[in-house]
Design a protein around this motif. Structure first.
Motif, PDB file in Angstrom:
ATOM      1  N   UNK A 121      33.362 -38.831  -8.809  1.00 26.88           N
ATOM      2  CA  UNK A 121      33.532 -40.338  -8.924  1.00 26.88           C
ATOM      3  C   UNK A 121      34.877 -40.600  -8.448  1.00 26.88           C
ATOM      4  N   UNK A 122      35.168 -41.734  -7.779  1.00 23.58           N
ATOM      5  CA  UNK A 122      36.478 -42.231  -7.320  1.00 23.58           C
ATOM      6  C   UNK A 122      36.131 -43.894  -7.136  1.00 23.58           C
ATOM      7  N   UNK A 123      37.416 -44.568  -6.990  1.00 26.13           N
ATOM      8  CA  UNK A 123      37.250 -45.886  -6.616  1.00 26.13           C
ATOM      9  C   UNK A 123      37.402 -46.104  -5.201  1.00 26.13           C
TER      10      UNK A 123
ATOM     11  N   UNK B 107      41.972 -39.459   1.156  1.00 31.47           N
ATOM     12  CA  UNK B 107      40.622 -39.032   1.182  1.00 31.47           C
ATOM     13  C   UNK B 107      39.939 -37.940  -0.201  1.00 31.47           C
ATOM     14  N   UNK B 108      38.893 -38.273  -0.463  1.00 26.77           N
ATOM     15  CA  UNK B 108      38.160 -37.302  -1.366  1.00 26.77           C
ATOM     16  C   UNK B 108      38.333 -37.784  -2.847  1.00 26.77           C
ATOM     17  N   UNK B 109      37.462 -37.203  -3.533  1.00 31.51           N
ATOM     18  CA  UNK B 109      37.556 -37.336  -5.104  1.00 31.51           C
ATOM     19  C   UNK B 109      38.421 -37.025  -5.740  1.00 31.51           C
ATOM     20  N   UNK B 110      38.990 -35.780  -5.289  1.00 26.09           N
ATOM     21  CA  UNK B 110      40.194 -35.232  -5.779  1.00 26.09           C
ATOM     22  C   UNK B 110      41.432 -35.847  -5.151  1.00 26.09           C
ATOM     23  N   UNK B 111      41.527 -36.683  -4.362  1.00 27.05           N
ATOM     24  CA  UNK B 111      42.455 -37.426  -3.937  1.00 27.05           C
ATOM     25  C   UNK B 111      43.858 -36.519  -3.257  1.00 27.05           C
ATOM     26  N   UNK B 112      43.281 -35.244  -2.783  1.00 24.62           N
ATOM     27  CA  UNK B 112      44.372 -34.616  -2.565  1.00 24.62           C
ATOM     28  C   UNK B 112      44.794 -34.325  -1.097  1.00 24.62           C
ATOM     29  N   UNK B 113      44.021 -35.378  -0.393  1.00 21.98           N
ATOM     30  CA  UNK B 113      44.379 -35.636   1.247  1.00 21.98           C
ATOM     31  C   UNK B 113      44.710 -37.015   1.429  1.00 21.98           C
ATOM     32  N   UNK B 114      46.105 -36.881   1.979  1.00 21.81           N
ATOM     33  CA  UNK B 114      46.755 -38.156   2.208  1.00 21.81           C
ATOM     34  C   UNK B 114      47.809 -38.118   3.040  1.00 21.81           C
ATOM     35  N   UNK B 115      48.035 -39.289   3.887  1.00 19.80           N
ATOM     36  CA  UNK B 115      49.153 -39.152   4.893  1.00 19.80           C
ATOM     37  C   UNK B 115      49.574 -40.682   4.852  1.00 19.80           C
ATOM     38  N   UNK B 116      50.949 -40.941   5.256  1.00 18.73           N
ATOM     39  CA  UNK B 116      51.650 -42.010   5.680  1.00 18.73           C
ATOM     40  C   UNK B 116      52.423 -41.854   6.753  1.00 18.73           C
TER      41      UNK B 116
ATOM     42  N   UNK C 141      50.916 -46.369   1.057  1.00 18.19           N
ATOM     43  CA  UNK C 141      50.440 -45.417   0.301  1.00 18.19           C
ATOM     44  C   UNK C 141      50.615 -45.748  -1.130  1.00 18.19           C
ATOM     45  N   UNK C 142      51.663 -46.404  -1.377  1.00 17.33           N
ATOM     46  CA  UNK C 142      51.900 -46.545  -3.112  1.00 17.33           C
ATOM     47  C   UNK C 142      51.158 -47.454  -3.329  1.00 17.33           C
ATOM     48  N   UNK C 143      50.531 -48.611  -2.405  1.00 16.91           N
ATOM     49  CA  UNK C 143      49.617 -49.452  -3.188  1.00 16.91           C
ATOM     50  C   UNK C 143      48.252 -48.754  -3.138  1.00 16.91           C
ATOM     51  N   UNK C 144      47.806 -47.929  -2.289  1.00  9.95           N
ATOM     52  CA  UNK C 144      46.533 -47.263  -2.639  1.00  9.95           C
ATOM     53  C   UNK C 144      46.705 -46.457  -3.769  1.00  9.95           C
ATOM     54  N   UNK C 145      47.538 -45.824  -4.216  1.00 18.03           N
ATOM     55  CA  UNK C 145      47.760 -44.976  -5.517  1.00 18.03           C
ATOM     56  C   UNK C 145      47.817 -45.981  -6.579  1.00 18.03           C
ATOM     57  N   UNK C 146      48.540 -47.112  -6.467  1.00 14.42           N
ATOM     58  CA  UNK C 146      48.486 -48.010  -7.657  1.00 14.42           C
ATOM     59  C   UNK C 146      47.252 -48.463  -7.964  1.00 14.42           C
ATOM     60  N   UNK C 147      46.461 -48.573  -7.350  1.00 14.55           N
ATOM     61  CA  UNK C 147      44.978 -49.039  -7.574  1.00 14.55           C
ATOM     62  C   UNK C 147      44.235 -47.966  -7.699  1.00 14.55           C
ATOM     63  N   UNK C 148      44.692 -46.583  -7.741  1.00 12.20           N
ATOM     64  CA  UNK C 148      43.892 -45.459  -7.852  1.00 12.20           C
ATOM     65  C   UNK C 148      42.725 -45.181  -6.966  1.00 12.20           C
ATOM     66  N   UNK C 149      42.980 -45.586  -5.590  1.00 13.66           N
ATOM     67  CA  UNK C 149      41.580 -45.781  -4.458  1.00 13.66           C
ATOM     68  C   UNK C 149      41.853 -44.607  -3.990  1.00 13.66           C
ATOM     69  N   UNK C 150      40.667 -43.944  -3.422  1.00  9.17           N
ATOM     70  CA  UNK C 150      40.440 -42.962  -2.542  1.00  9.17           C
ATOM     71  C   UNK C 150      39.441 -43.317  -1.485  1.00  9.17           C
ATOM     72  N   UNK C 151      39.489 -42.641  -0.300  1.00  7.97           N
ATOM     73  CA  UNK C 151      38.693 -42.679   0.870  1.00  7.97           C
ATOM     74  C   UNK C 151      38.856 -44.356   1.429  1.00  7.97           C
ATOM     75  N   UNK C 152      40.201 -44.312   1.550  1.00  8.08           N
ATOM     76  CA  UNK C 152      40.714 -45.823   1.982  1.00  8.08           C
ATOM     77  C   UNK C 152      41.648 -45.722   3.050  1.00  8.08           C
TER      78      UNK C 152
ATOM     79  N   UNK D  10      31.208 -38.826  -4.576  1.00  7.41           N
ATOM     80  CA  UNK D  10      31.557 -37.879  -3.531  1.00  7.41           C
ATOM     81  C   UNK D  10      30.060 -37.254  -2.830  1.00  7.41           C
ATOM     82  N   UNK D  11      30.076 -37.496  -1.748  1.00  6.10           N
ATOM     83  CA  UNK D  11      28.628 -37.240  -1.013  1.00  6.10           C
ATOM     84  C   UNK D  11      28.731 -36.046  -0.060  1.00  6.10           C
ATOM     85  N   UNK D  12      27.612 -35.369   0.149  1.00  9.56           N
ATOM     86  CA  UNK D  12      27.355 -34.328   1.053  1.00  9.56           C
ATOM     87  C   UNK D  12      26.577 -34.805   2.186  1.00  9.56           C
ATOM     88  N   UNK D  13      26.593 -34.599   3.384  1.00 13.24           N
ATOM     89  CA  UNK D  13      25.674 -34.590   4.265  1.00 13.24           C
ATOM     90  C   UNK D  13      24.549 -33.495   4.544  1.00 13.24           C
TER      91      UNK D  13
END
Length: 202
Positions: A7-9, A62-71, A86-97, A137-140
């Motif tokens: 799960x993730x926000x 990206x991802x529930x583990x939040x390991x994929x990111x780029x700025x 990216x700091x704002x995405x992290x501060x709100x603990x968001x992913x898939x954003x 997190x979903x699988x297709x």
């Protein structure tokens, strides 16, 4: 406990924010995204729509583990745009954003400190306007089956709470649908035991 690891926000839907400083205008756009292909498409659409803007800076995670990111600073001084977003995405603990900030230059240089503040604030304003949800997190999954098995297949889809992405009902029927990642193995076993039906993870 294990079920909660997927799960993730994230954001429920697209949201926007704006920030102005000394004539420069910073338009921020936040999107829920799931793949790098989707990110490329979204960036291309924004570049086309705001083709007259000086910069299109962005960050994603990206991802529930939040390991994929780029700025990406898109021509602004190094570290002055992508990282504050990216700091704002992290501060709100968001992913898939994905957050993109489009800058229209106002003729006055803001300096690195001014840019950091502008990109950070624009991104924060877009998040502030967003509806934040908890997702899993979903699988297709692709399911292939003869038409006579339609009712059985649709019952499994309903039972498992799957979300259909696309369907094709011809001689051989095909459905692509999302399932919570932690339920994928169990679901594939269920389809494997269903006559004349095959399912695979995409």
């Amino acid at each position: 406990m294990m079920a909660e690891l997927d799960t993730y926000k994230t954001l429920k839907q697209r949201s926007e924010g704006v920030f102005r400083d000394r004539g420069s205008k910073f338009l921020a756009f936040a999107f829920p995204v799931y793949t790098t292909e989707e990110i490329k498409k979204t960036l291309a659409e924004l570049r086309k729509e705001y083709h007259d803007a000086r910069h299109h800076c962005y960050a994603y995670r990206l991802g529930a583990a939040k390991e994929i990111f780029r700025a990406n600073d898109d021509g602004e001084p190094s570290g002055s745009a992508g990282n504050p977003i990216l700091g704002q995405i992290r501060s709100k603990d968001l992913s898939n954003v994905l957050i993109v900030v489009v800058r229209y230059f106002g003729g006055t240089l803001l300096g690195v400190g001014g840019l950091i503040n502008a990109y950070r604030t624009a991104a924060a304003n877009a998040i502030q306007d967003a509806i934040i949800i908890t997702a899993s997190e979903q699988d297709l999954i692709e399911i292939n089956f003869p038409y006579v098995m339609m009712n059985k297949v649709m019952k499994i889809i309903r039972d498992e709470g799957m979300k259909i992405q696309e369907q094709d009902f011809t001689e051989t029927c095909k459905i692509k649908a999302f399932i919570r990642k932690s339920s994928t193995a169990q679901l594939l076993k269920r389809f494997a035991s269903t006559e004349e039906t095959s399912a695979r993870k995409l």
